[in-house]
Design a protein around this motif. Structure first.
Motif, mmCIF file in Angstrom:
data_model
loop_
_atom_site.group_PDB
_atom_site.id
_atom_site.type_symbol
_atom_site.label_atom_id
_atom_site.label_comp_id
_atom_site.label_asym_id
_atom_site.label_seq_id
_atom_site.Cartn_x
_atom_site.Cartn_y
_atom_site.Cartn_z
ATOM 1 N N ARG A 29 0.862 -1.198 0.000
ATOM 2 C CA ARG A 29 0.000 0.000 0.000
ATOM 3 C C ARG A 29 0.885 1.229 0.000
ATOM 4 N NH1 ARG A 29 -5.063 -1.649 2.375
ATOM 5 N NH2 ARG A 29 -5.826 0.484 2.473
ATOM 6 N N PRO A 30 0.497 2.259 -0.802
ATOM 7 C CA PRO A 30 1.180 3.543 -0.661
ATOM 8 C C PRO A 30 0.919 4.098 0.742
ATOM 9 C CG PRO A 30 -0.238 3.530 -2.618
ATOM 10 C CD PRO A 30 -0.585 2.322 -1.799
ATOM 11 N N LEU A 31 1.905 4.738 1.316
ATOM 12 C CA LEU A 31 1.751 5.450 2.588
ATOM 13 C C LEU A 31 1.930 6.936 2.306
ATOM 14 C CD1 LEU A 31 1.603 5.488 5.757
ATOM 15 C CD2 LEU A 31 4.105 5.361 5.731
ATOM 16 N N ALA A 32 0.884 7.698 2.561
ATOM 17 C CA ALA A 32 0.971 9.157 2.335
ATOM 18 C C ALA A 32 1.069 9.815 3.705
ATOM 19 C CB ALA A 32 -0.211 9.619 1.508
ATOM 20 N N ARG A 99 -10.334 23.183 5.893
ATOM 21 C CA ARG A 99 -10.444 23.628 7.296
ATOM 22 C C ARG A 99 -11.481 22.818 8.069
ATOM 23 N NH1 ARG A 99 -11.530 28.579 5.554
ATOM 24 N NH2 ARG A 99 -9.665 29.559 4.725
ATOM 25 N N GLN A 100 -12.392 22.179 7.363
ATOM 26 C CA GLN A 100 -13.427 21.376 8.039
ATOM 27 C C GLN A 100 -13.043 19.903 8.122
ATOM 28 O OE1 GLN A 100 -17.587 22.610 6.991
ATOM 29 N NE2 GLN A 100 -16.559 23.943 5.547
ATOM 30 N N ILE A 101 -11.823 19.589 7.674
ATOM 31 C CA ILE A 101 -11.346 18.207 7.707
ATOM 32 C C ILE A 101 -10.505 17.989 8.966
ATOM 33 C CG2 ILE A 101 -9.748 16.573 6.604
ATOM 34 C CD1 ILE A 101 -10.716 17.603 3.900
ATOM 35 N N LYS A 109 -0.254 16.313 8.565
ATOM 36 C CA LYS A 109 0.267 15.071 7.964
ATOM 37 C C LYS A 109 -0.598 14.589 6.802
ATOM 38 C CE LYS A 109 3.150 12.709 9.079
ATOM 39 N NZ LYS A 109 4.512 12.710 8.494
ATOM 40 N N GLY A 110 -1.899 14.666 6.961
ATOM 41 C CA GLY A 110 -2.828 14.101 5.975
ATOM 42 C C GLY A 110 -2.688 14.814 4.643
ATOM 43 N N THR A 111 -2.662 14.028 3.581
ATOM 44 C CA THR A 111 -2.431 14.622 2.267
ATOM 45 C C THR A 111 -3.742 14.743 1.493
ATOM 46 O OG1 THR A 111 -2.061 12.501 1.163
ATOM 47 C CG2 THR A 111 -0.128 13.563 2.183
ATOM 48 N N VAL A 190 -15.525 18.547 16.078
ATOM 49 C CA VAL A 190 -14.306 18.699 15.292
ATOM 50 C C VAL A 190 -13.719 17.317 15.032
ATOM 51 C CG1 VAL A 190 -11.892 19.465 15.411
ATOM 52 C CG2 VAL A 190 -13.737 21.033 16.056
ATOM 53 N N GLY A 191 -13.321 17.091 13.794
ATOM 54 C CA GLY A 191 -12.656 15.833 13.453
ATOM 55 C C GLY A 191 -13.604 14.707 13.112
ATOM 56 N N ASP A 192 -14.913 15.013 13.112
ATOM 57 C CA ASP A 192 -15.862 13.958 12.748
ATOM 58 C C ASP A 192 -16.096 14.004 11.237
ATOM 59 O OD1 ASP A 192 -17.631 11.878 13.110
ATOM 60 O OD2 ASP A 192 -19.330 13.179 13.597
ATOM 61 N N TYR A 193 -16.346 12.833 10.688
ATOM 62 C CA TYR A 193 -16.785 12.773 9.301
ATOM 63 C C TYR A 193 -18.220 13.298 9.239
ATOM 64 C CZ TYR A 193 -12.599 9.958 8.651
ATOM 65 O OH TYR A 193 -11.303 9.536 8.605
HETATM 66 C C1 FAD Z 1 -9.397 11.518 13.921
HETATM 67 C C2 FAD Z 1 -9.466 11.672 12.431
HETATM 68 C C3 FAD Z 1 -10.437 12.504 11.899
HETATM 69 C C4 FAD Z 1 -10.527 12.679 10.520
HETATM 70 N N1 FAD Z 1 -11.505 13.495 10.029
HETATM 71 C C5 FAD Z 1 -11.630 13.646 8.698
HETATM 72 C C6 FAD Z 1 -12.643 14.473 8.137
HETATM 73 O O1 FAD Z 1 -13.451 15.089 8.831
HETATM 74 N N2 FAD Z 1 -12.713 14.557 6.789
HETATM 75 C C7 FAD Z 1 -11.846 13.912 5.969
HETATM 76 O O2 FAD Z 1 -11.938 14.052 4.749
HETATM 77 N N3 FAD Z 1 -10.863 13.141 6.463
HETATM 78 C C8 FAD Z 1 -10.739 12.995 7.801
HETATM 79 N N4 FAD Z 1 -9.756 12.200 8.295
HETATM 80 C C9 FAD Z 1 -8.909 11.465 7.356
HETATM 81 C C10 FAD Z 1 -7.658 12.241 7.063
HETATM 82 O O3 FAD Z 1 -7.982 13.400 6.340
HETATM 83 C C11 FAD Z 1 -6.742 11.300 6.276
HETATM 84 O O4 FAD Z 1 -5.466 11.697 6.540
HETATM 85 C C12 FAD Z 1 -6.974 11.185 4.804
HETATM 86 O O5 FAD Z 1 -8.241 10.675 4.499
HETATM 87 C C13 FAD Z 1 -6.002 10.240 4.102
HETATM 88 O O6 FAD Z 1 -4.916 10.941 3.755
HETATM 89 P P1 FAD Z 1 -3.468 10.441 4.183
HETATM 90 O O7 FAD Z 1 -2.508 11.299 3.438
HETATM 91 O O8 FAD Z 1 -3.381 10.415 5.653
HETATM 92 O O9 FAD Z 1 -3.450 8.988 3.523
HETATM 93 P P2 FAD Z 1 -2.966 7.586 4.082
HETATM 94 O O10 FAD Z 1 -3.616 7.280 5.382
HETATM 95 O O11 FAD Z 1 -1.494 7.499 4.006
HETATM 96 O O12 FAD Z 1 -3.576 6.656 2.940
HETATM 97 C C14 FAD Z 1 -4.974 6.427 2.850
HETATM 98 C C15 FAD Z 1 -5.243 5.406 1.735
HETATM 99 O O13 FAD Z 1 -4.991 5.988 0.463
HETATM 100 C C16 FAD Z 1 -3.929 5.299 -0.191
HETATM 101 N N5 FAD Z 1 -3.116 6.350 -0.809
HETATM 102 C C17 FAD Z 1 -2.556 7.414 -0.194
HETATM 103 N N6 FAD Z 1 -1.951 8.200 -1.090
HETATM 104 C C18 FAD Z 1 -2.125 7.610 -2.297
HETATM 105 C C19 FAD Z 1 -1.734 7.954 -3.615
HETATM 106 N N7 FAD Z 1 -1.058 9.065 -3.882
HETATM 107 N N8 FAD Z 1 -2.094 7.125 -4.614
HETATM 108 C C20 FAD Z 1 -2.797 6.007 -4.372
HETATM 109 N N9 FAD Z 1 -3.201 5.629 -3.146
HETATM 110 C C21 FAD Z 1 -2.869 6.431 -2.119
HETATM 111 C C22 FAD Z 1 -3.202 4.520 0.888
HETATM 112 O O14 FAD Z 1 -2.562 3.389 0.381
HETATM 113 C C23 FAD Z 1 -4.344 4.173 1.807
HETATM 114 O O15 FAD Z 1 -5.064 3.070 1.311
HETATM 115 C C24 FAD Z 1 -9.624 12.014 9.657
HETATM 116 C C25 FAD Z 1 -8.627 11.187 10.193
HETATM 117 C C26 FAD Z 1 -8.553 10.999 11.557
HETATM 118 C C27 FAD Z 1 -7.486 10.107 12.096
#
Ligand code: FAD
Length: 289
Positions: A29-32, A99-101, A109-111, A190-193
């Motif tokens: 799995r890719p890690l972003a 800002r709502q994510i 960290k989240g991409t 905050v932080g809820d989907y």
């Molecule tokens: C407490 C909490 C609250 C959150 N609330 C919200 C919210 O309100 N709204 C919201 O939208 N999100 C929310 N998130 C999710 C957050 O935004 C995630 O970080 C995001 O969904 C995934 O991005 P990431 O970079 O962390 O991806 P990762 O966790 O690294 O990857 C997620 C998935 O996508 C795949 N992937 C990642 N990058 C790529 C790529 N470039 N190409 C192909 N596959 C890829 C990975 O293999 C994995 O399967 C929340 C997360 C947490 C922990």
């Protein structure tokens, strides 16, 4: 809390990442940003043998203008989306949504690419990308291809991404200057989907809606482009009857889950409320009010 064991890879180019993903197939799995994948690994709902960390690939980062499009690299963080002057000027709905994510730590960290690639209907960026008619750039072992956001999502965690493919960037057509926009999200904290959320972009000609696009978050197993609701508002001044008709058309395509956010019936109703609010806010903004 404790993930299974895995091999860690840190490629420095897209080609190297794609080769690793292709070599290990479904085991990799890719890690972003890791803020969806690592929580799933800690619950052992995901048990990949290989993590291909995208952090050291410079080509996946950044936000730039390319003609009439803005291109956002997959590993651009939500925080970078919020801080971008280019997006603030051309596509302010991106920061409004980001800002709502989640919360500040997750947005650091989240991409952007992880959010759109993930396939979780709870993610907010996918519906926004459908609203904006964005196009996803995918790289795989057989070369590159593009998939419209409106065709990418097939079901919860099922997307058009093939094993071995990587989302490299997203191309977003820039709406005309002065467009109206809004991302309205109902959530418990905050932080809820979203219980339900709606993205709207529209343009006006005089006091009349000239173009409109509406999409919905977390009220089905995929994000939803509300094409019929969008068509209904074009040519109108968004009077109360039109807002209700658009909300009803949007509600008609939803199929929400019943969960801790409420019953399916409630969430469907809230999708309509979010659509009406987002349309009204977008209209006010387009009018400069
Ligand atoms: C407490 C909490 C609250 C959150 N609330 C919200 C919210 O309100 N709204 C919201 O939208 N999100 C929310 N998130 C999710 C957050 O935004 C995630 O970080 C995001 O969904 C995934 O991005 P990431 O970079 O962390 O991806 P990762 O966790 O690294 O990857 C997620 C998935 O996508 C795949 N992937 C990642 N990058 C790529 C790529 N470039 N190409 C192909 N596959 C890829 C990975 O293999 C994995 O399967 C929340 C997360 C947490 C922990």
């Amino acid at each position: 809390m404790i993930p299974g064991p895995f091999h860690y890879h840190r490629p420095t180019s897209v080609a190297e990442a794609v080769a690793l993903l292709a070599a290990h197939g479904d085991d990799a799995r890719p890690l972003a940003g890791g803020h969806s994948l690592i929580p799933m690994m800690k619950l052992r709902m995901a048990v990949p043998d290989h993590l291909v960390d995208l952090a050291a690939i410079p080509d996946l980062k950044g936000i730039c203008e390319d003609g009439d499009r803005i291109v956002i690299g997959a590993t651009t963080t939500q925080r970078e989306v919020i801080g971008s002057d280019l997006l603030a000027a051309r596509l302010p709905i991106l920061a409004e949504t980001a800002r709502q994510i989640a919360d500040p730590q997750i947005r650091t960290k989240g991409t952007f690419g992880g959010n759109v690639a993930n396939g979780d209907p709870g993610n907010d960026m996918p519906a926004l990308m459908q609203c904006l008619d964005a196009v996803y750039r995918l790289a795989g072992p057989d070369g590159s291809r593009t998939v419209p956001a409106r065709d990418y999502y097939q079901g919860a965690y099922f997307t058009a991404l093939e094993p071995g493919e990587l989302l490299t960037a997203v191309e977003i057509p820039v709406p005309p200057a002065g467009h109206g926009y809004a991302y309205e999200k109902l959530k418990r904290k905050v932080g809820d989907y979203a219980t339900a959320a709606a993205a709207v972009v529209l343009t006006l000609d005089g006091g009349t809606v000239a173009t409109a696009s509406i999409a919905l978050t977390n009220v089905a197993s995929t994000p939803l482009h509300a094409a019929a609701a969008s068509a209904l508002v074009i040519g109108t001044g968004l009077d109360a009857a039109t807002l209700k008709a658009a909300a009803d058309a949007a509600k008609a395509i939803t199929d929400p889950a019943t969960d801790g956010r409420g019953t399916a019936e409630y969430r469907r109703e809230m999708a309509g409320v979010m659509v009406a609010r987002a349309l009204a806010k977008a209209m006010r903004r387009a009018k400069g009010a």
